[in-house]
Design an enzyme around this catalytic site. Structure first.
Site, PDB file in Angstrom:
ATOM      1  N   TYR A 133      43.898  25.535  49.287  1.00  0.00           N
ATOM      2  CA  TYR A 133      43.059  24.370  49.415  1.00  0.00           C
ATOM      3  C   TYR A 133      43.431  23.365  48.531  1.00  0.00           C
ATOM      4  O   TYR A 133      43.753  21.964  49.082  1.00  0.00           O
ATOM      5  CB  TYR A 133      41.643  24.984  49.324  1.00  0.00           C
ATOM      6  CG  TYR A 133      40.644  23.807  49.649  1.00  0.00           C
ATOM      7  CD1 TYR A 133      40.780  22.737  50.529  1.00  0.00           C
ATOM      8  CD2 TYR A 133      39.909  23.406  48.186  1.00  0.00           C
ATOM      9  CE1 TYR A 133      39.796  21.651  50.453  1.00  0.00           C
ATOM     10  CE2 TYR A 133      39.019  22.316  48.385  1.00  0.00           C
ATOM     11  CZ  TYR A 133      39.075  21.576  49.307  1.00  0.00           C
ATOM     12  OH  TYR A 133      38.299  20.332  49.501  1.00  0.00           O
TER      13      TYR A 133
ATOM     14  N   ARG B 152      34.160  36.583  39.077  1.00  0.00           N
ATOM     15  CA  ARG B 152      35.251  36.061  40.116  1.00  0.00           C
ATOM     16  C   ARG B 152      36.762  35.710  39.472  1.00  0.00           C
ATOM     17  O   ARG B 152      36.370  34.827  38.604  1.00  0.00           O
ATOM     18  CB  ARG B 152      34.688  35.028  41.081  1.00  0.00           C
ATOM     19  CG  ARG B 152      33.685  35.864  42.172  1.00  0.00           C
ATOM     20  CD  ARG B 152      33.266  34.714  43.030  1.00  0.00           C
ATOM     21  NE  ARG B 152      32.656  33.455  42.232  1.00  0.00           N
ATOM     22  CZ  ARG B 152      32.043  32.513  42.997  1.00  0.00           C
ATOM     23  NH1 ARG B 152      31.721  32.434  44.313  1.00  0.00           N
ATOM     24  NH2 ARG B 152      31.896  31.471  42.357  1.00  0.00           N
TER      25      ARG B 152
ATOM     26  N   ASP C  36      37.502  31.741  38.221  1.00  0.00           N
ATOM     27  CA  ASP C  36      36.611  30.969  37.852  1.00  0.00           C
ATOM     28  C   ASP C  36      36.349  30.540  36.364  1.00  0.00           C
ATOM     29  O   ASP C  36      36.038  31.120  35.144  1.00  0.00           O
ATOM     30  CB  ASP C  36      35.254  31.695  38.019  1.00  0.00           C
ATOM     31  CG  ASP C  36      34.435  31.473  39.497  1.00  0.00           C
ATOM     32  OD1 ASP C  36      35.143  30.622  40.345  1.00  0.00           O
ATOM     33  OD2 ASP C  36      33.832  32.185  39.740  1.00  0.00           O
TER      34      ASP C  36
END
Length: 320
Positions: free
Chosen positions: A137, A275, A278
């Site tokens: 992304y 996660r 992060d």
């Protein structure tokens, strides 16, 4: 002025379209409704249901500028479906910019992302920071920024890219609703509504004051105002990049506690493992935006941001 807003049926695009209309401009929204909502198109805006790759079919020189929000934007999905992101975000933007060139539309505001920076070496993040995205992304958004720079240099496009992290809050009838939802504030509010049992806190042992991640949050109306200011900021042949942020972030625990205060609900929170990827703190510097755009966010208070989001969440639940 007459403006095209791509992705104008989505969260940020719809609020920007509404601000343009309130400023007296003529607005056309282009959206394929893959993630946007027809009800998100403001009254008074013309609507074209279509893909940005087909913009050349109807984009003409009557438009003064394009504000570009149409993109796939889920980080997790981009990791497992990178081809979707390269095709939509990069291929779609290339087709749009080509259509603008052919039509003689020479002004662009691109809604980019601070994900272009990847893991920051220091915070707040400034525009000169190293750009090493950690997911497709962010990589596709950075590729579009490079594309815009080339277009400005070669063909005189006047462009501004705005990079930011988390958007929250609501503006009148326009607010955040994604399916599936992945953003913290709406997820927390879904717990308050009884739509989820608890909110997950991914890690509570970060080097931050309360052990949870710190993130930048911008009120969507402040963000919209930055986009309107950006329309006048760039000169022909210039690609200006500005980060947007409040200058200091809020931790996950702060967000949850503020939502408890605003909603009056207990909102159970469950600590889960960290996660991967992060960072502890992600905060953008808005010094350049203040200097070049004249942007001064006026809705930086977390309680007000959450309160606006809560009001919209309740309205949406009643409509459903």
């Amino acid at each position: 002025m007459k403006y095209l807003v791509t992705g104008g049926a989505g969260y940020v695009g719809s609020v920007v379209a509404q601000h343009l209309l309130e400023a007296g401009h003529e607005v056309t929204v282009l959206d394929n409704l893959s993630t946007g909502f027809r009800a998100g198109v403001p009254a008074g805006a013309a609507f074209v249901e279509g893909d940005i790759r087909d913009a050349a079919k109807w984009l003409d020189d009557s438009y003064d500028a394009v504000l570009h929000f149409a993109a796939s934007s889920q980080v997790g999905e981009s990791v497992v479906k990178p081809e979707k992101y390269w095709e939509n975000n990069v291929g779609g933007s290339m087709a749009l910019i080509g259509a603008m060139r052919a039509a003689g539309v020479r002004r662009l505001v691109f809604s980019s992302t601070a994900a272009t920076y990847g893991e920051p070496e220091q915070v707040p993040i400034v525009e000169s920071a190293r750009t090493e995205p950690t997911n497709p992304y962010g990589a596709t958004k950075l590729a579009v920024d490079h594309m815009i720079t080339s277009e400005a240099t070669a063909h005189g496009l006047a462009a501004v890219s705005l990079r930011y992290f988390n958007v929250a809050g609501a503006y009148g009838a326009f607010g955040e609703r994604h399916d599936p939802e992945s953003h913290l504030i709406p997820l927390v509010l879904q717990v308050a509504q009884g739509r989820r049992e608890a909110v997950s806190i991914f890690g509570d042992d970060y080097p931050t004051p309360d052990g949870t991640c710190v993130r930048d949050y911008i009120h969507v109306a402040d963000l919209a105002e930055a986009h309107l200011l950006a329309l006048k900021a760039a000169a022909p042949g210039e690609h200006l990049i500005c980060n947007l942020g409040n200058g200091s972030g809020f931790s996950v625990r702060e967000v949850v506690e503020t939502a408890r205060q605003v909603t009056g609900h207990p909102i159970p929170a469950v600590v889960a493992p960290r996660r991967g990827g992060d960072p502890a703190v992600l905060v953008a510097s808005a010094a350049a935006a203040r200097e070049r755009l004249g942007w001064n966010p006026s809705r930086a208070d977390l309680k007000g941001i959450v309160a606006d989001a809560w009001e919209f969440a309740q309205k949406t639940a009643e409509e459903e």
